[in-house]
Design an enzyme around this catalytic site. Sequence first.
Site, PDB file in Angstrom:
ATOM      1  N   ARG A 244       0.846  -1.185   0.000  1.00  0.00           N
ATOM      2  CA  ARG A 244       0.000   0.000   0.000  1.00  0.00           C
ATOM      3  C   ARG A 244       0.884   1.238   0.000  1.00  0.00           C
ATOM      4  O   ARG A 244       2.064   1.164   0.329  1.00  0.00           O
ATOM      5  CB  ARG A 244      -0.915   0.010   1.239  1.00  0.00           C
ATOM      6  CG  ARG A 244      -1.910  -1.144   1.273  1.00  0.00           C
ATOM      7  CD  ARG A 244      -2.792  -1.037   2.509  1.00  0.00           C
ATOM      8  NE  ARG A 244      -3.787  -2.090   2.565  1.00  0.00           N
ATOM      9  CZ  ARG A 244      -4.690  -2.220   3.527  1.00  0.00           C
ATOM     10  NH1 ARG A 244      -4.702  -1.341   4.522  1.00  0.00           N
ATOM     11  NH2 ARG A 244      -5.567  -3.198   3.502  1.00  0.00           N
ATOM     12  N   HIS A 245       0.292   2.357  -0.340  1.00  0.00           N
ATOM     13  CA  HIS A 245       1.074   3.597  -0.381  1.00  0.00           C
ATOM     14  C   HIS A 245       1.494   4.011   1.025  1.00  0.00           C
ATOM     15  O   HIS A 245       0.746   3.833   1.994  1.00  0.00           O
ATOM     16  CB  HIS A 245       0.256   4.711  -1.031  1.00  0.00           C
ATOM     17  CG  HIS A 245      -0.019   4.482  -2.485  1.00  0.00           C
ATOM     18  ND1 HIS A 245       0.977   4.449  -3.434  1.00  0.00           N
ATOM     19  CD2 HIS A 245      -1.177   4.261  -3.162  1.00  0.00           C
ATOM     20  CE1 HIS A 245       0.457   4.231  -4.620  1.00  0.00           C
ATOM     21  NE2 HIS A 245      -0.849   4.112  -4.490  1.00  0.00           N
ATOM     22  N   GLU A 246       2.692   4.563   1.115  1.00  0.00           N
ATOM     23  CA  GLU A 246       3.190   5.054   2.394  1.00  0.00           C
ATOM     24  C   GLU A 246       2.272   6.155   2.905  1.00  0.00           C
ATOM     25  O   GLU A 246       1.738   6.949   2.136  1.00  0.00           O
ATOM     26  CB  GLU A 246       4.612   5.578   2.225  1.00  0.00           C
ATOM     27  CG  GLU A 246       5.286   5.989   3.520  1.00  0.00           C
ATOM     28  CD  GLU A 246       5.415   4.848   4.509  1.00  0.00           C
ATOM     29  OE1 GLU A 246       4.574   4.780   5.432  1.00  0.00           O
ATOM     30  OE2 GLU A 246       6.322   4.032   4.356  1.00  0.00           O
TER      31      GLU A 246
END
Length: 649
Positions: free
Chosen positions: A282-284
């Site tokens: 997932r995106h940071e």
Amino acid sequence: MAKRKAKKGVSSSVVGVKKGSQKDTKKTKELNMFSLAAVTLMVALCVVPLTAERSKSGFPHQKHIVLKMDEALLTVHNELETEVEVSWVSKRCYQCLYQKLGVVAAGSSPGQPSSADFIVSTQHQIILQLNGTSAKMELCKVPFHFGEHGNYSLWAKNLNDSSVVNCSVVTDADAINSYIPILIAFVIFAGLALMSAIGRTIYGLEVVRGILFRIGGSMETERLINSELGSPGRIVPPVTDNILPPPPSPSKRLRSLDTFRGISLVIMVFVNYGGGRYWFFRHESWNGLTVADLVFPWFVFIMGTSIALSINSQLRSGSTRCSLLRKVSWRSLQLFIIGVIIINPNYCQGPLSWDNLRIPGVLQRLAWSYLVVACLDLLVARGHLDILTTDACWSPGLDILLYWPAWLCVLLLETVWLCLTFLLPVPDCPTGYLGPGGIGDMGLYANCTGGAAGYIDRWLFGEKHIYQTPSSRVIYGTRMPYDPEGVLGSINSILMAFLGLQAGKIILHYRDVHTSIMSRFLMWGLFLGIISAALTSCSTDQGIIPVNKNLWSLSYVTTLACFAFVLLVIVYYTVDVRRWWSGAPFYYPGMNSILVYVGHEVLEEYFPFRWRMVDNQSHAEHLTQNLVATSCWVLISYVLYRKRIFWKI
């Protein structure tokens, strides 16, 4: 501990009553069974309120707590004579306020602690802090990385009857290994790749090819006979030696570029589908990088490379710059419209709601970057290019000096980004703020998410027309809408595409000179890596401009462009130079990138890309579903490639 003692007490009392009843009555067997059933029922009725009993802190002691993904059970035992407040903060949360977890009452007596159960996150290491509720004084602080579905106990007690508080975490039940599904998936796909490589090797042997040729020759002879005399009822299809059809373009096409694009696209589809619900897919939340943060910039980069090759090819074929400008403008408009449609899913349920229509998006950013970079290339591109030599002292920078007007425009755009980011006044926020807001920066700038970037988007589009649930909510608890594909970040996406355009210029100027191409790629990778190190101070949060996908910061572009040049060298060498790898299976989705991206967004909720899961809280089942969905799109792109169907806009 208190729960376990109560359970043992109940068990022993059951045994005692049973023995007494056998000793006192000693009547018939039916009476004994009736007594045992009655006692069992009484014990069950006693256990029910025991499991719902509350501690002095007001938290229920549940005997069986159902844990979800990325959760663990923590039981806090307080032997102190004062009430304790438990707080926590993620180790990945930079300068964040502690969040209250709950309160545990004081111990009733020495050796009789008060307990409370809490559910904690297992994605990252967290720091637990215990404070006295009366004096608000910190008692102890414990960093710990909990494992998924594990049971843990935190004991707070005085050390050697002194005022010093000792806090220690004990593992009561081991956590599960949630990464085993990734290992199994890797082994399966590695096995399939190995079997494919072995099959190609066997097929390449002269003996095997001779056997197949003889079989094919006999079948061809039979086909010719049947074609002359008439088939007795069956038709034998002609045999071809080509396993795959030739590329659709008659000109020489670098498979490494389509392979690179396919790698980016396949990973993008996988993470968009959920990535097995693992945090690193997932995106940071704000600063830093995960796997999901790599692919979109790579896609933008290789788009810039394709622009250089495509415009050069069309100029050589006799197309005018005005006609190419019309094509570029029309294609950009199509990309923008398609992007607006697919990120607003109401199109399946009726007319779009203009009140909350999201305007920025992935394809919209691609459209904008494509339009600007293609126009810059049309400004300076040449139809006939000479192979650059390396004899002169200025030759290493010649491929830049030849296109200095375009470089000047890009540098001016980057200057605009720097000025807006660090000099634009934002109401109620510090000038030049790059933080996430929320609980970050000790909660001082809760509504300043993204600084100037967020402010410009909210001013230009309105709060309801940008992304409502940014990734910064996960750790930093932000409440302000923020769009990671906003206006200010699009300037740096232009820089990313232009660096990809530079890679295309290198391929054109040093065509067929593989060592020169790869050395130039590595030089650019080293140069951009040095810039990234200077901007970030080789840290996640301490640099002048941290690596940040939400902001598309300058260091984010230089870092990902550095990675892109290095990866392109590897793919170019293995696919086009040494021909060790055909690029499969990534080559096929790379040839149909727009169709695959739009299709995976539109058909996301349909079978076989999604189905009703047996256990919605299982990483294994989510990973299986996401891998199957991604593999389906690879298979679809392969079939379309065989049918020579390519969606171009």
